[in-house]
Design a protein around this motif. Structure first.
Motif, short mmCIF file in Angstrom:
data_model
loop_
_atom_site.label_atom_id
_atom_site.label_comp_id
_atom_site.label_asym_id
_atom_site.label_seq_id
_atom_site.Cartn_x
_atom_site.Cartn_y
_atom_site.Cartn_z
N LEU A 112 0.91 -1.20 0.05
CA LEU A 112 -0.12 0.15 0.10
C LEU A 112 0.96 1.25 -0.02
O LEU A 112 0.72 2.01 -0.68
N LEU A 132 -9.22 4.01 0.96
CA LEU A 132 -8.82 2.51 0.44
C LEU A 132 -10.34 1.98 0.11
O LEU A 132 -11.25 1.81 0.83
N GLY A 173 -3.93 -2.17 10.68
CA GLY A 173 -3.17 -1.29 11.17
C GLY A 173 -4.01 -0.95 12.55
O GLY A 173 -5.09 -0.72 12.59
N GLU A 193 1.18 -1.83 12.07
CA GLU A 193 0.72 -2.59 10.95
C GLU A 193 0.60 -3.98 11.28
O GLU A 193 1.77 -4.73 11.50
N LYS A 194 -0.37 -4.47 11.33
CA LYS A 194 -0.87 -5.96 11.52
C LYS A 194 0.14 -6.64 12.51
O LYS A 194 1.00 -7.64 12.47
N ILE A 206 -7.04 0.91 11.99
CA ILE A 206 -7.20 2.08 10.84
C ILE A 206 -8.03 1.67 9.87
O ILE A 206 -8.05 0.53 9.37
N TYR A 210 -7.66 8.55 5.28
CA TYR A 210 -6.41 9.17 5.79
C TYR A 210 -6.44 10.69 5.08
O TYR A 210 -6.78 10.62 4.13
N GLN A 232 4.75 -0.50 3.65
CA GLN A 232 3.73 -0.25 4.39
C GLN A 232 3.35 1.35 4.56
O GLN A 232 4.34 1.96 4.93
N THR A 234 1.53 2.51 6.90
CA THR A 234 1.54 2.63 8.28
C THR A 234 3.09 3.08 8.84
O THR A 234 3.26 3.77 9.62
C1 G1P Z 1 -4.54 -1.70 4.83
C2 G1P Z 1 -3.74 -0.78 5.86
C3 G1P Z 1 -4.43 -1.28 7.31
C4 G1P Z 1 -5.73 -0.86 7.41
C5 G1P Z 1 -6.53 -1.80 6.44
C6 G1P Z 1 -8.13 -1.35 6.25
O1 G1P Z 1 -4.28 -3.02 5.20
O2 G1P Z 1 -2.40 -1.25 5.65
O3 G1P Z 1 -3.59 -0.26 8.15
O4 G1P Z 1 -6.06 -1.17 8.74
O5 G1P Z 1 -6.18 -1.54 4.97
O6 G1P Z 1 -8.70 -2.21 5.73
P1 G1P Z 1 -4.88 -4.05 3.83
O7 G1P Z 1 -6.14 -4.42 4.00
O8 G1P Z 1 -4.65 -3.52 2.52
O9 G1P Z 1 -4.07 -5.51 4.22
#
Ligand code: G1P
Length: 297
Positions: A112, A132, A173, A193-194, A206, A210, A232, A234
């Motif tokens: 991301l 997102l 995150g 993150e994770k 999260i 943002y 990442q 984050t």
């Molecule tokens: C991304 C972000 C994460 C967030 C999430 C929300 O993760 O990196 O911090 O909490 O979106 O959907 P991904 O879902 O792309 O793994």
């Protein structure tokens, strides 16, 4: 005065493997919630927050997203000839102004943070929003608009958060709060993150919305890898926190993680219930369905 938020980045390069085979030829962002593709909900949310320009970070096989936000000339011409005024108005309502979208490609799936970095030249030196598209948020006031309102008061960087059950924190995150600004907003002191199960600093995830300052791009440009061996967002936000303030906002609204089958189906039902005619038929249908034995029984 804080610089206004005029541009938003929507990263749409993901492969959508969790929805195969549906996403073999159709991008996951084009899957439908009631009568609009997922991506349309997110664009509508951004526009309701005053966003004037949307930057889509796409990948291979995503051309149909670009077509969706363009004029469908033959279709509209036919609708006009048949005097289908309502359908024409609907298309017009959802179409961004000419020149108010940009498309750039993330050439490889490096994470991301890398996808956002791909938008750096188009964003330039202004604060901007990120949405997102896996997450769609049903709220009275656009979630991003709620964030813009907070930003106008406190400036800096803003992240939408919500509580998740502790056994799900490792999927997201997670932010740690330092002190409350008011009932819904707080200063962030840490984010990860994770986090591995059992190590999350809180249960505040999260949510995928943002408002960030452009200095984030210098940090993203270092291409440091983090969780899942990906670049990442984050991690760069955590680095930026050394110099700039970050506030969290517990927004009013319900989020649906349309990257998961449960979230996608839930969103279809929740948004379907918004249409009174549909709701009238949907309710008895669902009542009937839940009476039937589960397939596994
Ligand atoms: C991304 C972000 C994460 C967030 C999430 C929300 O993760 O990196 O911090 O909490 O979106 O959907 P991904 O879902 O792309 O793994």
């Amino acid at each position: 005065m804080n610089k206004p938020i005029r541009k938003a980045v929507l990263p749409v390069a993901g492969l959508g493997t969790r929805f195969l085979p549906a996403t073999k030829a159709v991008p996951k962002e084009m899957l439908t919630i009631v009568d609009r593709p997922i991506i349309q909900y997110v664009v509508d949310e951004a526009r309701a927050a005053g966003i004037e320009h949307i930057v889509f970070v796409t990948g291979r096989n995503k051309q149909v997203i670009e077509d969706h936000f363009d004029m469908a000339y033959e279709l509209e011409d036919t609708l006009r000839a048949r005097n289908k005024v309502a359908a024409l108005e609907l298309l017009e309502k959802h179409r961004p102004q000419p020149g108010s979208t940009s498309f750039t490609r993330q050439q490889a799936p490096l994470g991301l943070g890398h996808a956002i970095w791909c938008a750096r030249d188009i964003i330039g030196n202004d604060p901007f929003a990120i949405l997102l598209p896996d997450m769609i948020i049903k709220s009275k006031v656009s979630c991003l608009k709620q964030m813009v309102d907070l930003y106008e008061n406190v400036g800096g960087n803003i992240i939408a958060v919500e509580e998740v059950p502790e056994d799900e924190t490792h999927n997201y995150g997670i932010v740690e709060i330092e002190e409350e600004i008011n009932e819904t907003a707080a200063r962030i002191s840490n984010m990860v993150e994770k986090p591995a199960p059992g190590t999350a600093p809180s249960n505040l995830m999260i949510t995928g919305r943002y408002i960030l300052q452009p200095e984030i791009f210098d940090l993203l440009g270092k291409h440091n890898k983090g969780a899942g061996d990906e670049i990442q967002l984050t991690d760069s936000m955590l680095a930026l926190m050394k110099d700039q303030s970050f506030a969290s906002l517990k927004f009013e609204g319900q989020s649906y993680d349309c990257g998961s089958k449960l979230g996608f189906l839930s969103a279809n039902i929740a948004f379907g219930m918004d249409d009174p005619k549909l709701a009238q038929q949907l309710v008895p249908f669902m009542e009937d369905v839940i009476k039937q034995p589960l397939a596994a029984e």
